[in-house]
Enzyme design. Sequence first.
Site, short mmCIF file in Angstrom:
data_model
loop_
_atom_site.label_atom_id
_atom_site.label_comp_id
_atom_site.label_asym_id
_atom_site.label_seq_id
_atom_site.Cartn_x
_atom_site.Cartn_y
_atom_site.Cartn_z
N HIS A 12 1.10 -0.94 0.03
CA HIS A 12 0.07 -0.29 -0.17
C HIS A 12 0.84 1.54 -0.04
O HIS A 12 0.05 2.48 0.05
CB HIS A 12 -1.25 -0.06 0.80
N HIS A 119 -3.04 -3.28 7.80
CA HIS A 119 -3.92 -4.02 6.77
C HIS A 119 -4.54 -2.29 6.41
O HIS A 119 -5.13 -1.84 6.93
CB HIS A 119 -5.23 -4.68 7.26
#
Length: 124
Positions: A12, A119
Amino acid sequence: RESPAMKFQRQHMDSGNSPGNNPNYCNQMMMRRKMTQGRCKPVNTFVHESLEDVKAVCSQKNVLCKNGRTNCYESNSTMHITDCRQTGSSKYPNCAYKTSQKEKHIIVACEGNPYVPVHFDNSV
């Protein structure tokens, strides 16, 4: 073995970078960051902010995660992100993605000590 925090960074984080007007950004990055091995990861978001700024979200607004857990946090400010979405016609191993740039608040799940993002939950 890759830690959850390192996996978050691989999947990410793309600090100080942006796709500009490169329509192939997602195709290149999803491959480079190993999200097209064994299968095509259908959806993924890259965040173009400093790791410090993204880690700081873990001390910002506490919100409910999509899965009902309570360890998610929403960023106070909007962040420059890129959403990568697998195109309907693409099939493994030829994973193809649509690149969309956005300015949104991010929601991440945090855990561990130090308390860090593990996450990417959503963007709003």
